[in-house]
Scaffold this motif. Sequence first.
Motif, PDB file in Angstrom:
ATOM      1  N   UNK A  35       0.484  38.931 -43.765  1.00 55.86           N
ATOM      2  CA  UNK A  35       0.124  39.530 -42.485  1.00 55.86           C
ATOM      3  C   UNK A  35      -0.678  38.562 -41.641  1.00 55.86           C
ATOM      4  N   UNK A  36      -1.603  37.862 -42.259  1.00 57.47           N
ATOM      5  CA  UNK A  36      -2.390  36.874 -41.534  1.00 57.47           C
ATOM      6  C   UNK A  36      -1.507  35.710 -41.101  1.00 57.47           C
ATOM      7  N   UNK A  37      -0.610  35.303 -41.963  1.00 54.47           N
ATOM      8  CA  UNK A  37       0.268  34.185 -41.650  1.00 54.47           C
ATOM      9  C   UNK A  37       1.205  34.515 -40.496  1.00 54.47           C
ATOM     10  N   UNK A  38       1.582  35.790 -40.363  1.00 56.30           N
ATOM     11  CA  UNK A  38       2.459  36.187 -39.273  1.00 56.30           C
ATOM     12  C   UNK A  38       1.739  36.023 -37.944  1.00 56.30           C
ATOM     13  N   UNK A  39       0.473  36.416 -37.891  1.00 53.73           N
ATOM     14  CA  UNK A  39      -0.291  36.246 -36.658  1.00 53.73           C
ATOM     15  C   UNK A  39      -0.446  34.767 -36.321  1.00 53.73           C
ATOM     16  N   UNK A  43       1.125  32.608 -33.100  1.00 51.46           N
ATOM     17  CA  UNK A  43       0.261  31.793 -32.258  1.00 51.46           C
ATOM     18  C   UNK A  43       0.769  30.345 -32.217  1.00 51.46           C
ATOM     19  N   UNK A  44       1.150  29.825 -33.368  1.00 54.94           N
ATOM     20  CA  UNK A  44       1.651  28.455 -33.423  1.00 54.94           C
ATOM     21  C   UNK A  44       2.978  28.309 -32.681  1.00 54.94           C
ATOM     22  N   UNK A  45       3.833  29.319 -32.767  1.00 57.31           N
ATOM     23  CA  UNK A  45       5.100  29.274 -32.039  1.00 57.31           C
ATOM     24  C   UNK A  45       4.857  29.225 -30.534  1.00 57.31           C
TER      25      UNK A  45
END
Length: 76
Positions: A35-39, A43-45
């Motif tokens: 879930x944290x990695x998705x956020x 943001x990185x995208x």
Amino acid sequence: MSGTTMVFLIVLVSVGFGVISDLYSKYLKANKLSGLNKQESDQLKNEIAQLKDRVAVLEKIVTDEGYQVDKEIKSL
């Protein structure tokens, strides 16, 4: 049932529950991190898209003929 068999089964069940508990806790931790990695991924995208736009503008400036002439004049 003999005593040795009973001890063996108790150890087997205890180790089995320990392994299952450990796997379940790792599963929960992985779900929390995803879930944290998705956020962070979103943001990185967005940041990468902005950087691509900036690079496109810079490429346009550098390939402009006026920029090339100005560069040649300055090098003289």
